[in-house]
Motif scaffolding. Structure first.
Motif, PDB file in Angstrom:
ATOM      1  N   GLU A 111       0.809  -1.221   0.000  1.00 18.14           N
ATOM      2  CA  GLU A 111       0.000   0.000   0.000  1.00 18.14           C
ATOM      3  C   GLU A 111       0.845   1.276   0.000  1.00 18.14           C
ATOM      4  O   GLU A 111       0.611   2.160  -0.832  1.00 18.14           O
ATOM      5  N   PRO A 112       1.853   1.423   0.877  1.00 15.23           N
ATOM      6  CA  PRO A 112       2.668   2.646   0.793  1.00 15.23           C
ATOM      7  C   PRO A 112       3.461   2.737  -0.515  1.00 15.23           C
ATOM      8  O   PRO A 112       3.700   3.835  -1.024  1.00 15.23           O
ATOM      9  N   LEU A 113       3.847   1.583  -1.065  1.00 17.81           N
ATOM     10  CA  LEU A 113       4.549   1.591  -2.347  1.00 17.81           C
ATOM     11  C   LEU A 113       3.659   2.161  -3.440  1.00 17.81           C
ATOM     12  O   LEU A 113       4.100   3.004  -4.226  1.00 17.81           O
ATOM     13  N   ILE A 114       2.416   1.725  -3.503  1.00 19.07           N
ATOM     14  CA  ILE A 114       1.497   2.209  -4.542  1.00 19.07           C
ATOM     15  C   ILE A 114       1.276   3.710  -4.391  1.00 19.07           C
ATOM     16  O   ILE A 114       1.257   4.444  -5.382  1.00 19.07           O
ATOM     17  N   ARG A 115       1.132   4.178  -3.169  1.00 20.79           N
ATOM     18  CA  ARG A 115       0.981   5.622  -2.950  1.00 20.79           C
ATOM     19  C   ARG A 115       2.218   6.372  -3.454  1.00 20.79           C
ATOM     20  O   ARG A 115       2.108   7.424  -4.089  1.00 20.79           O
ATOM     21  N   LYS A 116       3.387   5.810  -3.189  1.00 25.06           N
ATOM     22  CA  LYS A 116       4.645   6.429  -3.612  1.00 25.06           C
ATOM     23  C   LYS A 116       4.762   6.448  -5.141  1.00 25.06           C
ATOM     24  O   LYS A 116       5.105   7.477  -5.730  1.00 25.06           O
ATOM     25  N   VAL A 117       4.491   5.319  -5.767  1.00 31.86           N
ATOM     26  CA  VAL A 117       4.571   5.233  -7.231  1.00 31.86           C
ATOM     27  C   VAL A 117       3.557   6.186  -7.856  1.00 31.86           C
ATOM     28  O   VAL A 117       3.859   6.892  -8.816  1.00 31.86           O
ATOM     29  N   ASN A 118       2.357   6.210  -7.291  1.00 27.82           N
ATOM     30  CA  ASN A 118       1.282   7.034  -7.838  1.00 27.82           C
ATOM     31  C   ASN A 118       1.605   8.532  -7.790  1.00 27.82           C
ATOM     32  O   ASN A 118       1.047   9.301  -8.544  1.00 27.82           O
ATOM     33  N   ASP A 119       2.522   8.933  -6.918  1.00 24.27           N
ATOM     34  CA  ASP A 119       2.963  10.328  -6.869  1.00 24.27           C
ATOM     35  C   ASP A 119       3.865  10.678  -8.049  1.00 24.27           C
ATOM     36  O   ASP A 119       4.041  11.854  -8.359  1.00 24.27           O
ATOM     37  N   VAL A 120       4.450   9.639  -8.684  1.00 24.02           N
ATOM     38  CA  VAL A 120       5.445   9.867  -9.734  1.00 24.02           C
ATOM     39  C   VAL A 120       4.953   9.413 -11.115  1.00 24.02           C
ATOM     40  O   VAL A 120       5.270  10.034 -12.128  1.00 24.02           O
ATOM     41  N   LEU A 121       4.209   8.334 -11.160  1.00 27.82           N
ATOM     42  CA  LEU A 121       3.741   7.729 -12.409  1.00 27.82           C
ATOM     43  C   LEU A 121       2.265   7.371 -12.302  1.00 27.82           C
ATOM     44  O   LEU A 121       1.756   7.168 -11.193  1.00 27.82           O
ATOM     45  N   THR A 122       1.604   7.254 -13.437  1.00 24.09           N
ATOM     46  CA  THR A 122       0.225   6.797 -13.437  1.00 24.09           C
ATOM     47  C   THR A 122       0.204   5.299 -13.158  1.00 24.09           C
ATOM     48  O   THR A 122       0.919   4.531 -13.806  1.00 24.09           O
ATOM     49  N   VAL A 123      -0.605   4.902 -12.198  1.00 28.42           N
ATOM     50  CA  VAL A 123      -0.780   3.494 -11.863  1.00 28.42           C
ATOM     51  C   VAL A 123      -2.164   3.061 -12.320  1.00 28.42           C
ATOM     52  O   VAL A 123      -3.154   3.730 -12.052  1.00 28.42           O
ATOM     53  N   LYS A 124      -2.196   1.957 -13.030  1.00 32.00           N
ATOM     54  CA  LYS A 124      -3.455   1.305 -13.389  1.00 32.00           C
ATOM     55  C   LYS A 124      -3.394  -0.086 -12.784  1.00 32.00           C
ATOM     56  O   LYS A 124      -2.494  -0.858 -13.106  1.00 32.00           O
ATOM     57  N   ASN A 125      -4.308  -0.381 -11.883  1.00 31.13           N
ATOM     58  CA  ASN A 125      -4.307  -1.708 -11.277  1.00 31.13           C
ATOM     59  C   ASN A 125      -5.053  -2.696 -12.159  1.00 31.13           C
ATOM     60  O   ASN A 125      -6.041  -2.340 -12.801  1.00 31.13           O
ATOM     61  N   SER A 126      -4.556  -3.907 -12.185  1.00 31.80           N
ATOM     62  CA  SER A 126      -5.148  -4.985 -12.953  1.00 31.80           C
ATOM     63  C   SER A 126      -5.563  -6.090 -11.987  1.00 31.80           C
ATOM     64  O   SER A 126      -4.744  -6.584 -11.214  1.00 31.80           O
ATOM     65  N   CYS A 127      -6.828  -6.450 -12.023  1.00 30.65           N
ATOM     66  CA  CYS A 127      -7.372  -7.468 -11.120  1.00 30.65           C
ATOM     67  C   CYS A 127      -8.034  -8.561 -11.943  1.00 30.65           C
ATOM     68  O   CYS A 127      -8.955  -8.293 -12.718  1.00 30.65           O
ATOM     69  N   ILE A 128      -7.557  -9.780 -11.775  1.00 28.21           N
ATOM     70  CA  ILE A 128      -8.157 -10.918 -12.464  1.00 28.21           C
ATOM     71  C   ILE A 128      -9.272 -11.480 -11.586  1.00 28.21           C
ATOM     72  O   ILE A 128      -9.062 -11.747 -10.401  1.00 28.21           O
ATOM     73  N   LEU A 129     -10.444 -11.632 -12.163  1.00 29.51           N
ATOM     74  CA  LEU A 129     -11.576 -12.211 -11.445  1.00 29.51           C
ATOM     75  C   LEU A 129     -11.345 -13.705 -11.256  1.00 29.51           C
ATOM     76  O   LEU A 129     -10.943 -14.403 -12.194  1.00 29.51           O
ATOM     77  N   THR A 130     -11.579 -14.195 -10.049  1.00 23.92           N
ATOM     78  CA  THR A 130     -11.426 -15.627  -9.755  1.00 23.92           C
ATOM     79  C   THR A 130     -12.451 -16.043  -8.707  1.00 23.92           C
ATOM     80  O   THR A 130     -12.927 -15.209  -7.934  1.00 23.92           O
ATOM     81  N   LYS A 131     -12.765 -17.320  -8.684  1.00 20.64           N
ATOM     82  CA  LYS A 131     -13.705 -17.837  -7.674  1.00 20.64           C
ATOM     83  C   LYS A 131     -13.178 -17.645  -6.264  1.00 20.64           C
ATOM     84  O   LYS A 131     -13.951 -17.389  -5.347  1.00 20.64           O
ATOM     85  N   ILE A 132     -11.859 -17.770  -6.069  1.00 19.15           N
ATOM     86  CA  ILE A 132     -11.322 -17.600  -4.718  1.00 19.15           C
ATOM     87  C   ILE A 132     -11.019 -16.146  -4.386  1.00 19.15           C
ATOM     88  O   ILE A 132     -10.679 -15.832  -3.253  1.00 19.15           O
ATOM     89  N   GLY A 133     -11.172 -15.268  -5.373  1.00 24.60           N
ATOM     90  CA  GLY A 133     -10.850 -13.857  -5.166  1.00 24.60           C
ATOM     91  C   GLY A 133     -12.040 -12.960  -5.418  1.00 24.60           C
ATOM     92  O   GLY A 133     -13.113 -13.137  -4.843  1.00 24.60           O
ATOM     93  N   ILE A 134     -11.863 -12.013  -6.298  1.00 22.86           N
ATOM     94  CA  ILE A 134     -12.917 -11.065  -6.656  1.00 22.86           C
ATOM     95  C   ILE A 134     -13.844 -11.751  -7.653  1.00 22.86           C
ATOM     96  O   ILE A 134     -13.411 -12.178  -8.723  1.00 22.86           O
ATOM     97  N   ASN A 135     -15.128 -11.889  -7.274  1.00 21.73           N
ATOM     98  CA  ASN A 135     -16.042 -12.674  -8.110  1.00 21.73           C
ATOM     99  C   ASN A 135     -17.483 -12.174  -8.091  1.00 21.73           C
ATOM    100  O   ASN A 135     -18.380 -12.885  -8.508  1.00 21.73           O
ATOM    101  N   SER A 136     -17.707 -10.950  -7.582  1.00 21.87           N
ATOM    102  CA  SER A 136     -19.064 -10.413  -7.508  1.00 21.87           C
ATOM    103  C   SER A 136     -19.004  -8.891  -7.555  1.00 21.87           C
ATOM    104  O   SER A 136     -17.946  -8.291  -7.349  1.00 21.87           O
ATOM    105  N   VAL A 137     -20.162  -8.291  -7.799  1.00 23.58           N
ATOM    106  CA  VAL A 137     -20.242  -6.835  -7.822  1.00 23.58           C
ATOM    107  C   VAL A 137     -19.832  -6.285  -6.457  1.00 23.58           C
ATOM    108  O   VAL A 137     -19.099  -5.284  -6.371  1.00 23.58           O
ATOM    109  N   GLU A 138     -20.268  -6.917  -5.387  1.00 23.29           N
ATOM    110  CA  GLU A 138     -19.946  -6.448  -4.036  1.00 23.29           C
ATOM    111  C   GLU A 138     -18.432  -6.463  -3.791  1.00 23.29           C
ATOM    112  O   GLU A 138     -17.876  -5.512  -3.226  1.00 23.29           O
TER     113      GLU A 138
END
Length: 186
Positions: A111-138
């Motif tokens: 988390e602090p790394l992303i904040r640091k990078v985001n101060d210098v470069l544009t960050v676009k996060n990539s999230c793969i949908l999976t049954k054990i991970g992110i898998n719903s609108v909620e």
């Protein structure tokens, strides 16, 4: 020899208009010496060759070699697409399989790394949908709340690759088949 040959190839490409650079595959930040040489070559010999420059990364080397952040900015990278498949680092580990010695395995470092990078470069996060991970609108909403809280303004949600019958039947194929979530119904 590698960088001399690469320099020649980039010279040969200079006649092409609207060309982009996409650094992906393996983890470029895990070999900072190689990456610094590549960035230096681009800055010194080919600063205007690419219309867009993007690094796809899991951010592990950006944590252990933070000087890479400014090197990428100095080379005028347009964005870093950083993979993170869940806001809970233990769930993310089940999906992304970081070496447990990698500090970005834990959100307390990520988390602090992303904040640091985001101060210098544009960050676009990539999230793969999976049954054990992110898998719903909620869960997408919860992920977005977390990642926006880190200052990230761009996120892409992706499906796992579709694997055909010709793919070798191994543990990776089984994991993909067992964990695939279609984005269409979401």
């Amino acid at each position: 020899i590698y960088f001399k040959a690469l320099d020649q190839v980039l010279n040969d490409l200079s006649a092409i208009k609207q060309i982009g650079l996409s650094l992906s595959g393996l983890e470029a930040t895990s070999d900072p010496v190689w990456l610094k040489k590549l960035l230096s070559l681009i800055r010194e010999n080919h600063p205007t060759l690419f219309d867009e420059k993007v690094l796809y990364t899991n951010a592990s080397g950006l944590y252990t070699h933070p000087e890479l952040i400014n090197e990428l900015a100095d080379t005028r990278f347009d964005r870093l697409e950083i993979s993170r498949c869940h806001f809970d680092d233990d769930v993310n580990q089940q999906i992304m399989y970081f070496n447990r010695n990698e500090p970005v395995y834990r959100n307390t470092n990520y988390e602090p790394l992303i904040r640091k990078v985001n101060d210098v470069l544009t960050v676009k996060n990539s999230c793969i949908l999976t049954k054990i991970g992110i898998n719903s609108v909620e869960l997408i909403e919860e992920y977005l709340e977390w990642i926006i809280g880190l200052g990230v303004k761009e996120v892409v949600f992706r499906e796992l690759s579709k694997i055909g019958d010709n793919y070798i039947n191994n543990s990776t194929k089984q994991w993909v088949l067992e964990n695939t979530v279609s984005i269409d119904p979401i």
